[in-house]
Write a protein that holds these residues in place. Sequence first.
Motif, PDB file in Angstrom:
ATOM      1  N   LEU A 178     -41.880   0.866  51.349  1.00  0.00           N
ATOM      2  CA  LEU A 178     -42.112   2.309  51.424  1.00  0.00           C
ATOM      3  C   LEU A 178     -43.145   2.745  50.375  1.00  0.00           C
ATOM      4  O   LEU A 178     -44.003   3.582  50.637  1.00  0.00           O
ATOM      5  CB  LEU A 178     -40.784   3.053  51.195  1.00  0.00           C
ATOM      6  CG  LEU A 178     -40.639   4.402  51.883  1.00  0.00           C
ATOM      7  CD1 LEU A 178     -40.932   4.331  53.362  1.00  0.00           C
ATOM      8  CD2 LEU A 178     -39.251   4.975  51.651  1.00  0.00           C
ATOM      9  N   VAL A 179     -43.058   2.144  49.204  1.00  0.00           N
ATOM     10  CA  VAL A 179     -44.068   2.426  48.164  1.00  0.00           C
ATOM     11  C   VAL A 179     -45.445   2.010  48.666  1.00  0.00           C
ATOM     12  O   VAL A 179     -46.428   2.747  48.542  1.00  0.00           O
ATOM     13  CB  VAL A 179     -43.745   1.669  46.853  1.00  0.00           C
ATOM     14  CG1 VAL A 179     -44.887   1.812  45.863  1.00  0.00           C
ATOM     15  CG2 VAL A 179     -42.474   2.186  46.231  1.00  0.00           C
ATOM     16  N   GLN A 180     -45.493   0.830  49.259  1.00  0.00           N
ATOM     17  CA  GLN A 180     -46.789   0.321  49.710  1.00  0.00           C
ATOM     18  C   GLN A 180     -47.379   1.179  50.821  1.00  0.00           C
ATOM     19  O   GLN A 180     -48.565   1.495  50.809  1.00  0.00           O
ATOM     20  CB  GLN A 180     -46.634  -1.129  50.174  1.00  0.00           C
ATOM     21  CG  GLN A 180     -46.363  -2.068  49.013  1.00  0.00           C
ATOM     22  CD  GLN A 180     -45.969  -3.452  49.439  1.00  0.00           C
ATOM     23  OE1 GLN A 180     -45.552  -3.659  50.589  1.00  0.00           O
ATOM     24  NE2 GLN A 180     -46.067  -4.402  48.526  1.00  0.00           N
ATOM     25  N   LEU A 181     -46.536   1.561  51.746  1.00  0.00           N
ATOM     26  CA  LEU A 181     -47.026   2.418  52.831  1.00  0.00           C
ATOM     27  C   LEU A 181     -47.522   3.748  52.282  1.00  0.00           C
ATOM     28  O   LEU A 181     -48.567   4.265  52.704  1.00  0.00           O
ATOM     29  CB  LEU A 181     -45.896   2.674  53.843  1.00  0.00           C
ATOM     30  CG  LEU A 181     -45.694   1.623  54.935  1.00  0.00           C
ATOM     31  CD1 LEU A 181     -44.502   2.009  55.806  1.00  0.00           C
ATOM     32  CD2 LEU A 181     -46.943   1.496  55.796  1.00  0.00           C
ATOM     33  N   SER A 182     -46.763   4.293  51.333  1.00  0.00           N
ATOM     34  CA  SER A 182     -47.158   5.582  50.753  1.00  0.00           C
ATOM     35  C   SER A 182     -48.458   5.451  49.967  1.00  0.00           C
ATOM     36  O   SER A 182     -49.302   6.338  49.986  1.00  0.00           O
ATOM     37  CB  SER A 182     -46.049   6.106  49.840  1.00  0.00           C
ATOM     38  OG  SER A 182     -44.853   6.243  50.580  1.00  0.00           O
ATOM     39  N   LEU A 183     -48.598   4.299  49.302  1.00  0.00           N
ATOM     40  CA  LEU A 183     -49.820   4.049  48.533  1.00  0.00           C
ATOM     41  C   LEU A 183     -51.030   3.977  49.469  1.00  0.00           C
ATOM     42  O   LEU A 183     -52.082   4.564  49.193  1.00  0.00           O
ATOM     43  CB  LEU A 183     -49.662   2.728  47.774  1.00  0.00           C
ATOM     44  CG  LEU A 183     -50.534   2.512  46.551  1.00  0.00           C
ATOM     45  CD1 LEU A 183     -50.223   3.541  45.486  1.00  0.00           C
ATOM     46  CD2 LEU A 183     -50.299   1.116  45.985  1.00  0.00           C
ATOM     47  N   LEU A 184     -50.854   3.280  50.557  1.00  0.00           N
ATOM     48  CA  LEU A 184     -51.945   3.194  51.537  1.00  0.00           C
ATOM     49  C   LEU A 184     -52.259   4.573  52.103  1.00  0.00           C
ATOM     50  O   LEU A 184     -53.423   4.934  52.291  1.00  0.00           O
ATOM     51  CB  LEU A 184     -51.571   2.228  52.659  1.00  0.00           C
ATOM     52  CG  LEU A 184     -51.526   0.741  52.276  1.00  0.00           C
ATOM     53  CD1 LEU A 184     -51.037  -0.100  53.458  1.00  0.00           C
ATOM     54  CD2 LEU A 184     -52.900   0.255  51.819  1.00  0.00           C
ATOM     55  N   ALA A 185     -51.192   5.328  52.351  1.00  0.00           N
ATOM     56  CA  ALA A 185     -51.396   6.673  52.906  1.00  0.00           C
ATOM     57  C   ALA A 185     -52.140   7.556  51.906  1.00  0.00           C
ATOM     58  O   ALA A 185     -53.012   8.341  52.283  1.00  0.00           O
ATOM     59  CB  ALA A 185     -50.050   7.298  53.258  1.00  0.00           C
ATOM     60  N   ALA A 186     -51.803   7.397  50.617  1.00  0.00           N
ATOM     61  CA  ALA A 186     -52.475   8.201  49.590  1.00  0.00           C
ATOM     62  C   ALA A 186     -53.956   7.862  49.501  1.00  0.00           C
ATOM     63  O   ALA A 186     -54.769   8.682  49.070  1.00  0.00           O
ATOM     64  CB  ALA A 186     -51.802   7.988  48.235  1.00  0.00           C
ATOM     65  N   CYS A 187     -54.292   6.641  49.913  1.00  0.00           N
ATOM     66  CA  CYS A 187     -55.715   6.248  49.896  1.00  0.00           C
ATOM     67  C   CYS A 187     -56.507   6.903  51.025  1.00  0.00           C
ATOM     68  O   CYS A 187     -57.739   6.794  51.066  1.00  0.00           O
ATOM     69  CB  CYS A 187     -55.851   4.728  49.990  1.00  0.00           C
ATOM     70  SG  CYS A 187     -55.347   3.893  48.491  1.00  0.00           S
ATOM     71  N   LEU A 188     -55.802   7.538  51.947  1.00  0.00           N
ATOM     72  CA  LEU A 188     -56.505   8.223  53.039  1.00  0.00           C
ATOM     73  C   LEU A 188     -56.990   9.583  52.544  1.00  0.00           C
ATOM     74  O   LEU A 188     -56.372  10.623  52.773  1.00  0.00           O
ATOM     75  CB  LEU A 188     -55.583   8.384  54.254  1.00  0.00           C
ATOM     76  CG  LEU A 188     -55.156   7.075  54.924  1.00  0.00           C
ATOM     77  CD1 LEU A 188     -54.162   7.349  56.044  1.00  0.00           C
ATOM     78  CD2 LEU A 188     -56.368   6.329  55.470  1.00  0.00           C
ATOM     79  N   ASN A 189     -58.060   9.546  51.810  1.00  0.00           N
ATOM     80  CA  ASN A 189     -58.661  10.762  51.259  1.00  0.00           C
ATOM     81  C   ASN A 189     -60.158  10.500  51.162  1.00  0.00           C
ATOM     82  O   ASN A 189     -60.598   9.363  51.321  1.00  0.00           O
ATOM     83  CB  ASN A 189     -58.046  11.062  49.883  1.00  0.00           C
ATOM     84  CG  ASN A 189     -58.419  10.025  48.860  1.00  0.00           C
ATOM     85  OD1 ASN A 189     -59.557   9.980  48.393  1.00  0.00           O
ATOM     86  ND2 ASN A 189     -57.484   9.139  48.508  1.00  0.00           N
ATOM     87  N   PRO A 190     -60.949  11.516  50.904  1.00  0.00           N
ATOM     88  CA  PRO A 190     -62.411  11.303  50.923  1.00  0.00           C
ATOM     89  C   PRO A 190     -62.922  10.305  49.891  1.00  0.00           C
ATOM     90  O   PRO A 190     -64.034   9.816  50.006  1.00  0.00           O
ATOM     91  CB  PRO A 190     -62.959  12.698  50.619  1.00  0.00           C
ATOM     92  CG  PRO A 190     -61.868  13.643  50.924  1.00  0.00           C
ATOM     93  CD  PRO A 190     -60.590  12.920  50.697  1.00  0.00           C
ATOM     94  N   TYR A 191     -62.129  10.021  48.863  1.00  0.00           N
ATOM     95  CA  TYR A 191     -62.606   9.133  47.801  1.00  0.00           C
ATOM     96  C   TYR A 191     -61.949   7.754  47.853  1.00  0.00           C
ATOM     97  O   TYR A 191     -62.257   6.891  47.036  1.00  0.00           O
ATOM     98  CB  TYR A 191     -62.334   9.754  46.429  1.00  0.00           C
ATOM     99  CG  TYR A 191     -62.903  11.138  46.273  1.00  0.00           C
ATOM    100  CD1 TYR A 191     -64.235  11.317  45.927  1.00  0.00           C
ATOM    101  CD2 TYR A 191     -62.110  12.260  46.479  1.00  0.00           C
ATOM    102  CE1 TYR A 191     -64.766  12.589  45.787  1.00  0.00           C
ATOM    103  CE2 TYR A 191     -62.633  13.537  46.336  1.00  0.00           C
ATOM    104  CZ  TYR A 191     -63.957  13.701  45.998  1.00  0.00           C
ATOM    105  OH  TYR A 191     -64.475  14.948  45.861  1.00  0.00           O
ATOM    106  N   GLY A 192     -61.014   7.576  48.775  1.00  0.00           N
ATOM    107  CA  GLY A 192     -60.328   6.297  48.877  1.00  0.00           C
ATOM    108  C   GLY A 192     -59.537   5.976  47.621  1.00  0.00           C
ATOM    109  O   GLY A 192     -58.954   6.861  46.983  1.00  0.00           O
TER     110      GLY A 192
END
Lengths: 563, 425
Positions: free
Chosen positions: A269-283
Motif C-alpha cells: 500500500l505504501v508502494q502504490l501510494s508512493l507511485l501514485a504520488a509521483c503522478l504529478n507534473p514534476y514526477g
Amino acid sequence: MQLEIPSPEPAVDSAQTKTDALTDGNTASDQGIENNFLRENLVVSGWGLLGTVLVAVFFIYCSYLPIYHTDIWGHVSYGQSMIETGKLPVEDPYVELAAGVEMINNAWLSQLLFGWLVNQSGPQGIGDGYAVICLATFLAFAATFSVSTGNRMLGFCLAVCTWLMITFRLAIVRPELLGELCFALVLLQIAIADRVRRKSENKNLTYPIWMWFSLPLTFMLWANLHGAYIVGFAVLGAAVLGSLGTAIFKHRSVSGVWTDKQLRADVMLVQLSLLAACLNPYGIDLLLQTALFPTHPNLKTVLEWTPLEIISLEGIPMATSWLFAAFFIRHSKVRFPIRDVILLLVLSLAVCLRVRMIAWYSPVYFFVMAPHVADVFRQVSQIQFVAKLQSVFGFMSRPTFHIALVTGFVCYLAFAFTPISRHAMGGTVRPLDQIVSKQTPIGITNYFKEHPQEGLIYAPQWWGDWINWELDGDVKVFVSTNSIHLVPPEVWNHYMTISRGRPGSQALLTRYRINTMVVSKDLQPGLVKMFEGNKDWKATFSDDISVIFERTTSSATTKVAAH
Amino acid sequence: MNRFASISFYLLQIIFVGTIFGYGTVRYQARFAETALPTPLNEPVQMRPRYDRPDLLSDAQLVATLEKLKPRLRGRNPKINFVDHALRFWGVEAQFTDEQCLSGVEMRDLLLDHRVFQDSWGTDANPFLIPDFRGDSKLLEMRTKDGAASASHTDHSLASLAEVGTPLDFPVMTPKGEIELRAALEYSLREFSLNQDEYEWSTIIFLHYLPEIQNWKATSGQRITWDHLADRLMRQRLADGVCFGNHRLFALVSMLNADDNHQILSAEKRTDVMSYLKDVTNRLVKTQSAEGFWDSKWPGDERDGPPSEDKGSPLGDVADRILATGHALEWWAFAPKELLPPDETLSKAVQWTYSEIQALSDSQVKRFYTFLTHAGRALSLWRGKMPHEVWKERTEQLAKLNLTDADSDQPDNKQFEVSVMGEVR
C-alpha cells in the motif's frame, strides 16, 4: 453503556404512527408507500439535529471569516497566471530577486483552484471555497473518529477538539487546508480498514478491495495539492513498522515475518501510494523537493519552522495533549498498537522540531487516542450518575422524520445565510474590506495605484503577496511569503537585516535602491520609530495598520569610491 | 502462501526499491545536488581598444603621461592594490629600465608567488594567497580588504590578471604549494552571489573566462544569466558603487563587447543596456565642467533625487576629478560608436586629464596612483594601443637613437624631444 442510545423500534416511531392515521389504516397507495418509505428512513435524532446546528453555525462562521492577508494572494496569483498561460511557473513571476531560482510548485493544483475561484467569483470565491473545504474536512474528521470510537457523538466531539487544537492554523486559507482534507480522508480510510478488519471473520483480510484504489488516489491528489503528503507517508510507514513489530511477536521466526500477509499488504500500500504520488507534473522530483524542503536555510528564521517552545500558541496545546494522553492511556483498557505508538512519537518529535507540524499532529493525536477515549468514556458511563444523566437525555436519541425535516431546514438556513447562496439565490457581493482581514493592506495598494513606484520597494513579506496580486506585479516587492524559499539565502538575510533595523540596513536599502518602505504598525513598531526619527525619510501615507516612508530626495546616497 | 508468490513479492520489492532509489539518485543529482562549475576558457578573451584618435591626444602627450605613471613600486611592502592596478595598467609584457619600476612579470609574481610576496612583505605578514581545500575542490582565495597586503575590492586582483591575459593553468605558488590559477576562478564562482556588495570585477572575470557559457548555477541555487548580471549592474544609482559607479559601466561595455562575439545577452537586454549607457553618456555630456572634467556628481538628477552633497573621496577634489574623468574615458574607449559623446566632450576630457596628470607632484602621483592607472590606461586606449605597446615602441626608438631612460629625463635633450616625443604641448 453508550452515550448514544440505540434507535427505538420502527413500530413506535411517531412518524410511522402519523402516516397510518393519515391513510386511515387502508391499503397505501404508491405515493403513500413512497411517503412511508421516506418517513421510515429519513429520520434524524435530536443529537443529530444538535450536531447539524453546530456544523451549520461552523459553516456560517467559516463563510464570514475574513480571508487572512498572507500567502493566499500569492497562491491566487500563481493560479491565475497558470490559467492564463496554461503553464506551470518555472520561477516566481513577481519577485525579481528570485529570478533564476527554479521552483517546484508543490501546491499547483490548490493554486489552480484558488485562481479559478477568484476568476469566477472574485475574492469572495476564496471565502466560499474556504467554508466548503473546512466543512468537508471537519466532516471527514468527524467520520474518522466516529468510526474509530464506534460512537458518533464522541467522534463529533473529537473532531471539534482536533479543530480547536489547531484552529489558529486552520483559520488561514491556504493549500495546507486542502492537505488537511486529504489527511482526514487518509485517516478515515485507515479507520474504516481497521474497523472492517476487527469485525471481519476472515482472519486473512488485510484491507478492503476499494482501499487499494482509494488510498493511492488520495495520495495522488494530495501530492498535487500540498507538500504535506509526506505526513501521510509517515502514517503509512508507521503502519508498516507496526505490522512488522506485530509479525515479529506473532511468528517469532524470520520465515513467519517474511510471509506475514498484513505486513506485505502494508508495504504494498505504501508502494502504490508512493507511485501514485509521483503522478504529478514534476514526477519524483516533487518527492525529493518535499523531503529536502525543511532543510532550506531561509526557513530557520521563519517562525512556523522553528522548534517548539512550551509557552507558545503551539506549546500549550501540545503540553495539554500529552497530559491528556497520559490520563487516557493510564485508564484505557484498549490495546495500544505499535503503529499508534510510533505515530504519536514521530509526530510529537516533528512538532518539537518544527512547530508548524502541529497541523498534522492534532489529527494524528486524536486518531490515536480515539479508541482510548472511547474506552474511558465507556467506563465513565457505568457510573450511576452519568447513566442517570444519559437516561434524562434519552429523548435526544430517538430519530424521527420531523427532526429530519427540521435538520433539513437548518441546512437550508445555513446555506441561505452564507455568501455562497448568492450563486443560487442571487444577492450582492460584500465589499472587499469585509471579505479580507483587517490586516490586509488595502490602503497601501490604493496609495500605490495613485503613486506608481519605480524599482524595488520594501514591504513586510506577509504583505508582499497581496501587493503582488492586487497590483499585478506593477510594484516590485523585496520578498513575499511565497518566495521566502525562492530568494537566495543572502537576499533573505538582507531582508531580515532591514526588517529588524539592524546595523547596515540603510546601506542595504541603498544597495537595492529601495526608496519606499512599507512598514506594519502592529508588527514592526521599532522600524516605524526608526524611520520616523530618520531625517532622510518621511512618512507619505499612514492608516490604522501601516505607514509608508519615502526617501527624501535631498539625502539620496552615493557610495564613496574606495581604493 | 505458495513459494512462487513469495519469491515474486520479494523480487518486486527489490525492483521497486532499486528503481525508486536509483531514479531518485539520478534526479537528485540532476536537480538538487551542487552542480559542477561551468567549464571556462583557459586563455581569457582580450578586449582590444576600438579607436585610435591622434586628434584627441598626440603621441608625445601619451608618452609623457606614461612616463609620469611608471610603476615605481620596487621596495619593501608594495601595496597589493597598487600592484594589481599597475599590472592591469601596464600588462605583463611591460619592462622598464628604471630600477624603481617593477616589470609586468615581477608584478604578476608578487600576486601569484607567495615566495616573492614574502620577500617583499616578510614572513610576519598575512599571506595574500589563501588556498582553500574543500573536499575534492582546490580553491584559491586572494586576501581582500584586509590591509595594505591585500586587494582593495572583491575579485579585483583576479579580474586584473584576467585582463592582462593570464591563463587558468598558470602555476600559482601558495603557502601550501603549487596550484593552478583555475582555483581562484573556482573560488570566485563558488562565492559569487548576484546581490553581493561588489560584483563589478566578478563580472569582468566571468566575461574573460566564461564568454561561451550562457548561464550557470550559483552555489545558492540561483541560475545566473548575463541578463541577470546586466540587470544587477544597472540597478543601483549611477554614482553608487566604487569609483563613482564607473566600474559598473565598464562591466556593461565589456558585456556588450562579449555579446558581439558570443551573443550572451538577449536582444531585449542588449537594447536595455544600450539605452542605459546612452543615457549615461547624455548625462556626462550635460554635466561636464567647462575645463573638461567630471566629479562625484557626474550623473546629475536621477529619479530618486539629485546627487549626494557629501560623498567625495577623502583624497580631495583633484583626485575625484581624475577618478571620474579617467574612468569615463576608459569605458568609452571600448564602447560602440553609438554610445560615444561628441568629439568636443571627448577632446576636452582627454586634454584636461593629460594636463592634470602632468601637473601632479610626485607625491600626488603616489597617493592617487590607483586612480591614475585608469586615467593613464584610458589615454593609451584612445590611441588604439595598450600602454606596454606604447612603451615598447618608445624603448625601441630610444635604442635606435642610442638613448637611455636617463636621457629622456633630461629636459633639454632636444634630440629626444623631436625624435621620440614629437611636439609636446
